[in-house]
Design a protein around this motif. Sequence first.
Motif, PDB file in Angstrom:
ATOM      1  N   THR A 229       0.821  -1.207   0.000  1.00  0.00           N
ATOM      2  CA  THR A 229       0.000   0.000   0.000  1.00  0.00           C
ATOM      3  C   THR A 229       0.856   1.258   0.000  1.00  0.00           C
ATOM      4  O   THR A 229       0.613   2.200  -0.766  1.00  0.00           O
ATOM      5  N   THR A 230       1.880   1.281   0.867  1.00  0.00           N
ATOM      6  CA  THR A 230       2.747   2.459   0.954  1.00  0.00           C
ATOM      7  C   THR A 230       3.537   2.659  -0.333  1.00  0.00           C
ATOM      8  O   THR A 230       3.673   3.779  -0.837  1.00  0.00           O
ATOM      9  N   LYS A 233       1.238   3.753  -3.330  1.00  0.00           N
ATOM     10  CA  LYS A 233       0.832   5.150  -3.184  1.00  0.00           C
ATOM     11  C   LYS A 233       1.942   6.076  -3.645  1.00  0.00           C
ATOM     12  O   LYS A 233       1.695   7.087  -4.322  1.00  0.00           O
ATOM     13  N   ARG A 234       3.199   5.734  -3.311  1.00  0.00           N
ATOM     14  CA  ARG A 234       4.329   6.558  -3.739  1.00  0.00           C
ATOM     15  C   ARG A 234       4.476   6.512  -5.265  1.00  0.00           C
ATOM     16  O   ARG A 234       4.674   7.550  -5.911  1.00  0.00           O
ATOM     17  N   LYS A 236       2.190   5.782  -7.598  1.00  0.00           N
ATOM     18  CA  LYS A 236       1.074   6.429  -8.273  1.00  0.00           C
ATOM     19  C   LYS A 236       1.120   7.946  -8.101  1.00  0.00           C
ATOM     20  O   LYS A 236       0.756   8.696  -9.011  1.00  0.00           O
ATOM     21  N   GLY A 237       1.622   8.397  -6.959  1.00  0.00           N
ATOM     22  CA  GLY A 237       1.766   9.834  -6.754  1.00  0.00           C
ATOM     23  C   GLY A 237       2.779  10.458  -7.689  1.00  0.00           C
ATOM     24  O   GLY A 237       2.628  11.609  -8.113  1.00  0.00           O
ATOM     25  N   ASP A 259      -7.131  -1.732  -3.325  1.00  0.00           N
ATOM     26  CA  ASP A 259      -6.228  -0.588  -3.194  1.00  0.00           C
ATOM     27  C   ASP A 259      -6.365   0.305  -4.425  1.00  0.00           C
ATOM     28  O   ASP A 259      -6.107  -0.128  -5.552  1.00  0.00           O
ATOM     29  N   ASN A 261      -4.537   2.469  -5.594  1.00  0.00           N
ATOM     30  CA  ASN A 261      -3.280   2.737  -6.296  1.00  0.00           C
ATOM     31  C   ASN A 261      -2.711   1.517  -7.021  1.00  0.00           C
ATOM     32  O   ASN A 261      -1.694   1.633  -7.699  1.00  0.00           O
TER      33      ASN A 261
END
Length: 497
Positions: A229-230, A233-234, A236-237, A259, A261
């Motif tokens: 997850t972490t 998210k990075r 996709k950001g 999720d 992302n």
Amino acid sequence: MSRLVCLVALMLATQCFGFENFITRDGSKLYDGDQEFRFFGIHAPELHRIEDDARGSCKADSRSWGQYFKWPTFDEQKNWIQALTRSGHTAMRVYVLSVSHPEDLKCERETHILRPREPGGMPRLNEKAMRVYDRMIALSEQYDLRLILPFIDHWQWWGGRAELAAFYGESADDFYNTSSKTYEAYLQIIESVITRKNTITGRFYYDEKAIMAWETGNELRMSTSDFVTTTAKRIKGLAPNQLVVDGNYLSITPSSPDDENIDIISNHFYSVNGNNNPQTVINDLTKIAGRKAYIVGEYGLIPTEPMRDIGETIVEQNVNGHSAVGGFVWGFRGHRHDGGFYWHKEGNADYQSYRLPGFPEAFENNEIQVVQLVRELQAKILGKANPAPLPAPLSPKLRKIEDCGELKFMGAPLGRFYRIEKRKEGTENWEAISSSVSDGEVYFKPQQSELFNIAEYTEHGKTYDFRVIALNESGESVPSNVLSWSKKSNVVALKCD
């Protein structure tokens, strides 16, 4: 053509013929614009770094399996990508970014990820390595190949999580701990790569449409929901227009199907894990339940018929309206710059890497049958009854002719055999001196293997021109470049004997 001219021509070509769309996802399906995007192929791990099996293991490496590596040339990368796309490949997953190891220098190895300049600092990208990576991306766009790019390996073959953790005195398992220094370094690598500006196309990696997806890593079998997850998210950001693959292995991360992302869930099938069968596809699709796209990132090292059963399940199986978007058979190797093919024996198994378009010399590996199977599955996944005829080969590239008459040439994309032609200097008529030369030797070793020798076809004191033409069942190539050669003296002849 000089390297600079090649790169300028490549940059102009990518500007003229680039992809129109990013690949997008809607539920369990991928799209190129409004067209559904599905794919099948032979996995090509080494489009950006070559494990040179012809040199064997490096004895200076304390790990008995430590290999020699090198970077592919421009011609090699172009040749491999052309062979893939002309044989029906539209997408490709490559292998990971390599991480430096203390014994790399002894073994003449270079890696993508370098140790920090100062203790406790962040790792660095190797600019030389990343320029090869730039070129892979640019060539993929030029020849219409979408890329899936994984970051770091669970395993140590190219340097992975253990090597990264060693920079900080941590353990390999700390890679999965989102509070560790190793994980911080992993995220820094992700950011450094995604925000890199391609030296050929002039675009940031996050703007490259040839990059279909970023994968958290290769076979990250200890992935946790927190880790995935972490990380997702990075990614996709940093790259909101590109897809994210959960690189977990053997299981589905519990949080990934929901999720926001994560776009693609992947699995690899190998007999050692007891999952190399069609039922694994069905089980995975059932668990994902249409919430994400699903691919089989690697499978194989099995006889052709079980390989067919899994491939047909990947292509045709529907679970409550949802199917896999693609799959890759392991694994492909391409032409060497100066002749023959790279090769790779899979551990203690009786399987070799596959070459395109397949060669009778690899009969023990069923290479021709496997390539044909892959092409049939490529057609089926696109809704076609049969694959299109294999395109005629492109031109081979004739290299320097050695003093003793050894003819070296880089094989043509999709060339199955070659015709060697000569003419006396100053004349116009070409004469075939051999019409069935093959470069398909399985264990081609550059220092020992010879493709063809022209010495017996010439006379002392006379100069001849030579060229090479590639052939396959669909036709023949435009001739190669032309080189001249002559027997300089009887002394040379005696030396060569």
